[in-house]
Design an enzyme around this catalytic site. Structure first.
Site, PDB file in Angstrom:
ATOM      1  N   GLY A  72       0.829  -1.194   0.000  1.00 39.46           N
ATOM      2  CA  GLY A  72       0.000   0.000   0.000  1.00 39.46           C
ATOM      3  C   GLY A  72       0.863   1.243   0.000  1.00 39.46           C
ATOM      4  O   GLY A  72       1.290   1.705   1.060  1.00 39.46           O
ATOM      5  N   SER A  87       0.739   3.957  -3.154  1.00 36.36           N
ATOM      6  CA  SER A  87       0.076   5.058  -3.863  1.00 36.36           C
ATOM      7  C   SER A  87      -1.252   5.424  -3.206  1.00 36.36           C
ATOM      8  O   SER A  87      -1.949   4.561  -2.648  1.00 36.36           O
ATOM      9  CB  SER A  87      -0.162   4.682  -5.321  1.00 36.36           C
ATOM     10  N   GLU A 105      11.718  -4.103  -6.130  1.00 42.51           N
ATOM     11  CA  GLU A 105      10.582  -4.056  -7.051  1.00 42.51           C
ATOM     12  C   GLU A 105      10.989  -3.608  -8.442  1.00 42.51           C
ATOM     13  O   GLU A 105      10.441  -4.077  -9.442  1.00 42.51           O
ATOM     14  CB  GLU A 105       9.506  -3.110  -6.499  1.00 42.51           C
ATOM     15  N   GLU A 124       8.198   9.648 -14.847  1.00 42.29           N
ATOM     16  CA  GLU A 124       8.648  10.967 -14.387  1.00 42.29           C
ATOM     17  C   GLU A 124       9.344  10.880 -13.029  1.00 42.29           C
ATOM     18  O   GLU A 124      10.380  11.516 -12.806  1.00 42.29           O
ATOM     19  CB  GLU A 124       7.449  11.927 -14.313  1.00 42.29           C
TER      20      GLU A 124
END
Length: 367
Positions: A114, A116, A232, A354
């Site tokens: 968890g 974002s 990740e 970005e």
């Protein structure tokens, strides 16, 4: 290691068509995950006393590579095995290690992450979900979004604020293990363009957490999550997401009576890019083996790998369009359609392009 694993996968996924295998680490199959755990292919870097195999990061790279190349549906265990186990192993308490790691290694305990939140996107430092201390532990309120397979997983490792406000950025953030079956937790799957629902939004309404739900030290969440993201962003899943489609296209090329120079050049280009990205991913693995946290290098692999993965369906479509009368197998058409639809999400998961380029620029001293 490769041959026995290939045999196991052949027994479990031989009947899956390519368009289903193209989902791979977005495909959920608990039985396969449990079979992999029973055969010793999960928890490869976890000590044996916690149910792991006590091997190295290279062994895990080999297994991950084989699973992704085969298009095995590995989403059930993927996040838990890739990063949640490592986070708990390095920052968790002994009680947490004993509680969660054996189940992860067996392919029976599944975690989502968890990070974002609505309005925050990949700007993790601006999270507003909050855990307040109570006499019994902590009280959790807030919302997470784009959480992979929260509707199927038992636990979430959530990055939340335990002090200050979102204006304090990295300060005051902590990580907690949240039981997704706890009262006050609501999970709503998000159906995407392909009709799948591997993302979800998760709501926390006065969720009571025990004191031992905290991972590491209160306020140390930012440093922990930064280290976690290196796992990740660096693995082979950041270069192999479109590999089943690539294999389908190559199989199609073999059926052609003749190949034009453009198809041959494209095949050579994609092969060369894949080889270079794989070498980069292995290089990041070597840094992890040495106990380092290669955040910048992992961000580079993720950014370049995502661009490569997203280019494959577009380039293959262009190639097929040069010979519109050539017959195509229905399986290739379905696989191309699926990957074309899902590919835009590749640059969202694990950090947007970005954000990654900002990390890289700071690492190079450019901002």
């Amino acid at each position: 290691m490769r041959e026995p694993l290939r045999e196991l996968l052949a027994n479990h996924i031989a009947s899956l068509p390519a368009d289903k295998r193209a989902r791979s680490w977005m495909g959920f199959d608990a039985k396969l995950s449990q079979a992999l755990g029973a055969a010793g292919y999960l928890g490869l870097t976890v000590p044996r006393r916690y149910g792991g195999q006590e091997r190295g990061a290279y062994a895990r790279f080999v297994v991950a590579e084989e699973l992704l190349n085969a298009g095995a549906p590995v989403a059930a265990h993927w996040i838990a095995d890739r990063q949640s186990a490592q986070l708990i192993l390095h920052f968790g308490t002994e009680e947490q290690r004993q509680t969660y790691l054996p189940g992860i290694c067996r392919g029976e305990t599944y975690f989502c992450i968890g990070m974002s939140e609505p309005g925050a996107g990949s700007d993790l430092a601006s999270v507003r979900t909050r855990a307040e201390p109570t006499e019994k532990g902590w009280l959790l309120n807030g919302q997470k979004i784009w959480t992979t397979f929260a509707q199927h997983d038992q636990y979430m490792i959530a990055l939340v604020r335990t002090s200050g406000t979102s204006a304090d950025r990295q300060k005051g953030l902590s990580q907690f293990i949240v039981d997704l079956a706890a009262p006050g937790v609501t999970v709503r799957p998000i159906v995407d363009l392909t009709g799948d629902a591997h993302f979800a939004e998760v709501f926390f309404g006065n969720v009571e957490l025990a004191p031992n739900a905290l991972i590491g030290k209160e306020g140390a969440g930012w440093d922990q999550v930064t280290a976690e993201l290196a796992f990740e962003r660096s693995g082979p899943e950041r270069i192999f997401s479109s590999i089943v489609l690539l294999d389908c296209w190559i199989a199609h090329l073999r059926t052609r009576t003749s190949l034009d120079r453009s198809s041959v050049a494209l095949l050579g280009r994609l092969t060369a890019e894949l080889a270079a990205l794989r070498a980069m991913s292995l290089s990041v693995t070597s840094r992890l083996v040495e106990g380092e946290s290669p955040v910048i290098e992992a961000s580079l692999v993720k950014d370049l790998g995502t661009a490569f993965e997203q280019s494959i369906p577009l380039l293959i479509t262009d190639d097929l369009g040069r010979d519109p009368d050539q017959p195509l197998s229905p399986e290739l058409v379905r696989t191309l359609a699926f990957v074309t639809q899902i590919a835009p999400s590749y640059s969202l998961r694990g950090g947007t392009r970005e954000i990654l380029r900002g990390i890289i620029a700071r690492g190079l001293g450019l901002r």
